[in-house]
Design a protein around this motif. Structure first.
Motif, PDB file in Angstrom:
ATOM      1  N   HIS A   1     -12.450  -1.628  16.679  1.00 18.94           N
ATOM      2  CA  HIS A   1     -11.959  -0.893  17.852  1.00 18.94           C
ATOM      3  C   HIS A   1     -10.780  -0.044  17.400  1.00 18.94           C
ATOM      4  O   HIS A   1      -9.878  -0.533  16.718  1.00 18.94           O
ATOM      5  N   PRO A   2     -10.759   1.254  17.740  1.00 16.21           N
ATOM      6  CA  PRO A   2      -9.632   2.102  17.326  1.00 16.21           C
ATOM      7  C   PRO A   2      -8.349   1.748  18.066  1.00 16.21           C
ATOM      8  O   PRO A   2      -8.369   1.418  19.252  1.00 16.21           O
ATOM      9  N   THR A   3      -7.240   1.808  17.340  1.00 15.73           N
ATOM     10  CA  THR A   3      -5.922   1.618  17.943  1.00 15.73           C
ATOM     11  C   THR A   3      -5.020   2.763  17.495  1.00 15.73           C
ATOM     12  O   THR A   3      -5.401   3.584  16.656  1.00 15.73           O
ATOM     13  N   LEU A   4      -3.812   2.785  18.030  1.00 18.16           N
ATOM     14  CA  LEU A   4      -2.867   3.840  17.628  1.00 18.16           C
ATOM     15  C   LEU A   4      -2.414   3.653  16.182  1.00 18.16           C
ATOM     16  O   LEU A   4      -1.948   4.598  15.553  1.00 18.16           O
ATOM     17  N   VAL A   5      -2.540   2.442  15.680  1.00 22.19           N
ATOM     18  CA  VAL A   5      -2.099   2.160  14.311  1.00 22.19           C
ATOM     19  C   VAL A   5      -3.211   2.411  13.314  1.00 22.19           C
ATOM     20  O   VAL A   5      -2.974   2.893  12.213  1.00 22.19           O
ATOM     21  N   HIS A   6      -4.451   2.080  13.686  1.00 22.56           N
ATOM     22  CA  HIS A   6      -5.561   2.189  12.746  1.00 22.56           C
ATOM     23  C   HIS A   6      -6.817   2.608  13.508  1.00 22.56           C
ATOM     24  O   HIS A   6      -7.204   1.965  14.488  1.00 22.56           O
ATOM     25  N   ALA A   7      -7.475   3.661  13.039  1.00 14.19           N
ATOM     26  CA  ALA A   7      -8.638   4.202  13.747  1.00 14.19           C
ATOM     27  C   ALA A   7      -9.853   3.291  13.650  1.00 14.19           C
ATOM     28  O   ALA A   7     -10.746   3.355  14.490  1.00 14.19           O
TER      29      ALA A   7
ATOM     30  N   ARG B   1       0.837  -1.201   0.000  1.00 14.66           N
ATOM     31  CA  ARG B   1       0.000   0.000   0.000  1.00 14.66           C
ATOM     32  C   ARG B   1       0.874   1.255   0.000  1.00 14.66           C
ATOM     33  O   ARG B   1       2.053   1.215   0.374  1.00 14.66           O
ATOM     34  N   PRO B   2       0.320   2.401  -0.406  1.00 15.88           N
ATOM     35  CA  PRO B   2       1.092   3.657  -0.347  1.00 15.88           C
ATOM     36  C   PRO B   2       1.207   4.160   1.091  1.00 15.88           C
ATOM     37  O   PRO B   2       0.492   3.703   1.987  1.00 15.88           O
ATOM     38  N   LEU B   3       2.111   5.107   1.293  1.00 18.47           N
ATOM     39  CA  LEU B   3       2.181   5.780   2.590  1.00 18.47           C
ATOM     40  C   LEU B   3       0.908   6.602   2.787  1.00 18.47           C
ATOM     41  O   LEU B   3       0.452   7.290   1.870  1.00 18.47           O
ATOM     42  N   LEU B   4       0.339   6.541   3.985  1.00 17.18           N
ATOM     43  CA  LEU B   4      -0.930   7.213   4.270  1.00 17.18           C
ATOM     44  C   LEU B   4      -0.739   8.255   5.367  1.00 17.18           C
ATOM     45  O   LEU B   4       0.257   8.217   6.104  1.00 17.18           O
ATOM     46  N   PRO B   5      -1.687   9.198   5.499  1.00 18.74           N
ATOM     47  CA  PRO B   5      -1.533  10.262   6.509  1.00 18.74           C
ATOM     48  C   PRO B   5      -1.325   9.743   7.922  1.00 18.74           C
ATOM     49  O   PRO B   5      -0.547  10.311   8.683  1.00 18.74           O
TER      50      PRO B   5
END
Length: 561
Positions: free
Chosen positions: A363-369, A153-157
């Protein structure tokens, strides 16, 4: 050069011409002054003073005229000399330009020849690559190997916004890309540790997608597997990777934040699951009416429990119901009481899947909301009505025929019976019912699996219930790796029952289906450990040899028609 020469030459010429005009003007003024003085001299001829002045002026005039004549001669000679010099330079520049044009034409001819040669070599390379890929796919079919594709995947915000709990060593190269697609079959990973030289590691897969390749390109390589469904083969496509690596986007497409359903507005962004369904119904539409029907089930494996996401309460409202997975007498996995909804087109399927997705645990995490906390398994079951008289007479065919007589009934699903008055292809008379009783059912399954992402607790920052979810996710993925390892080593016992996930996917993983694993990885330096783990899983899966996939027994094509 020619244009600059013209500009310089004309500038110099006009400069000399202006100087000449200035001198001529001054000389004319002096002549006029002298004539005026001469007139006055005539008036004062009788005066000796006037006579002396006249002589002095006459003498001065002669000197000025002589000096002016000399300057004019010198100016003329200088102008002629410079004119010749500039003319030689113009001729030399023209000759140089002609030589350069000739050289340019030669280079253009050579470039055109090289372009043609390159095009011919590229065409030959593509043909040979297609032949090699076809041979490789045939070898994969014979060995029963698992197809493994990898998508970077590309770099994401959120790559730069998250991760404040990351250690300083991993934070050092925060957004550096370390995973690249070297070509369409090779992943290149730059591995580096503090105090050590960088090492480039490569991983080979059947197909590798770089960050710029679209959903269309990904599905184009998956679509050929779907034709196997109507040829009598089971098919399973699963996405594997760490959380936030793009699995759900690859399988479903972009999701709406308010209810986590996937958006169908932009068809170019649709993932494998909606595209595969559209392709299946397109293939079914080419078959005789009434000879096929499609059913769908949606389950999630959450905390090592299986939940039916299409089950309804007494009011018809969809809610998740816990189910169990069992092993049948034939050694196949089955989920009793699982809800199977009959669908007649892709729109009905997408509607049902979206309902199920709204119940999926996140569930939101620090890696993925919007991290998925469960494994999603969408199953399309295609039932084919075929004549029992047309089955082959080999021992294997007879065994399959007996198994079909035991396992399946010879009636259409409830939804089709309810609508029998509106379709000529469904039984509505005694003669048609008698013909239906002679038909057999052959079921093939397409399992589409969006696995939950593996997680590093230190990076995701989960606690409490989310930490327990992470534990179950990692254990189930570890169980999947153990199953593949046991199959690869041809052990007598394969630990399918160590996890509900592997027990549910036993038939697909164990060799009863054509299996494609879509690895999803992040190119970011901070996820290097997780990406290497995913690539290692894909490499091990690619080495598994399960034997040739068994085909469901279909009648001879000419008789079926």
């Amino acid at each position: 050069k020619r244009e600059r020469f013209k500009v310089t030459f004309l500038g110099d010429f006009f400069s000399f011409f202006k100087q000449y005009q200035g001198l001529a003007g001054r000389s004319t003024n002096e002549v006029l002054q002298l004539y005026s003085a001469h007139g006055q001299q005539q008036k004062l001829q009788r005066s000796s003073v006037v006579t002396q002045l006249h002589g002095a002026i006459k003498k001065r005039l002669k000197q000025d005229l002589k000096s002016l004549h000399s300057f004019a001669l010198e100016l003329s000679k200088d102008f002629q000399h410079q004119s010749k010099t500039y003319l030689y330079q113009v001729l030399a520049a023209v000759q140089g330009i002609q030589l350069q044009n000739e050289a340019m034409q030669m280079f253009q001819i050579k470039a055109f020849d090289l372009e043609q040669s390159l095009q011919e070599v590229t065409e030959k390379y593509e043909k040979e690559k297609q032949k090699r890929r076809a041979l490789h796919n045939s070898l994969v079919e014979l060995r029963g190997n698992i197809r493994v594709h990898c998508r970077i995947r590309p770099l994401l915000p959120f790559d730069t916004a998250a991760g404040h709990s990351i250690s300083q060593d991993r934070h050092r190269n925060f957004s550096e890309k370390v995973a690249h697609a070297a070509d369409d079959e090779t992943v290149l990973v730059k591995c580096s540790r503090p105090g050590h030289a960088s090492i480039n590691k490569t991983f080979q897969f059947e197909r590798v997608y770089n960050a710029s390749e679209s959903q269309d390109t990904v599905f184009a390589d998956v679509a050929p597997l779907l034709t196997s469904l109507l040829d009598g083969y089971n098919v399973c496509i699963m996405a594997y990777g760490q959380t936030g690596s793009g699995k759900t986007y690859t399988m479903l497409g972009p999701q709406l934040e308010e209810n986590f359903a996937f958006s169908i507005e932009d068809e170019s962004e649709l993932g494998i699951i909606p595209r595969a369904t559209q392709e299946v119904f397109r293939l079914v539409s080419e078959k005789p009416p009434g000879s096929y029907w499609v059913e769908v089930s949606v389950v999630e494996v959450y905390n090592n429990e299986i939940f039916d996401l299409l089950a309804k309460d007494s009011c018809g409202k969809v809610f998740g119901v816990k189910r169990d997975v069992v092993t049948t007498r034939e050694g196949k996995s089955d989920v009793p009481l699982l809800t199977h909804e009959t669908v007649e087109n892709a729109s009905e399927f997408l509607h049902l899947v979206n309902k199920g997705l709204q119940l999926r645990v996140r569930h939101p995490t620090l890696v993925h909301a919007h991290s998925s906390r469960s494994h999603l398994v969408v199953t399309l079951t295609i039932t084919t009505m075929v004549s029992g008289d047309n089955f082959g007479t080999s021992w294997e065919d007879e065994q399959n025929s007996q198994r079909l007589n035991k396992e399946v009934s010879c009636t259409f699903p409830q939804k089709m019976r309810d609508n029998k008055s509106t379709s000529s292809s469904r039984a509505s008379s005694p003669a048609q019912l008698e013909a239906t009783e002679k038909l057999k059912q052959v079921k093939t399954r397409l399992q589409l699996v969006d696995l939950a992402g593996s997680e590093c607790v230190g990076m995701s920052g989960v606690t409490g219930a989310a930490l327990r979810e992470t534990s179950f996710i990692n254990r189930s993925l570890s169980a999947l790796a153990d199953v593949l390892g046991a199959i690869a080593e041809q052990r007598s016992h394969v630990p399918y029952r160590n996890s509900k996930l592997t027990h549910l996917l036993q038939d697909s993983v164990g060799g009863d289906a054509k299996l494609l694993v879509m690895l999803c990885i992040s190119p970011d330096q901070k996820y290097l450990t997780e990406s290497m783990q995913s690539l290692g899983f894909g490499t091990r899966a690619r080495q598994v040899q399960r034997g040739q996939v068994k085909k469901k027994n279909f009648p001879v094509q000419s008789k079926a028609k």
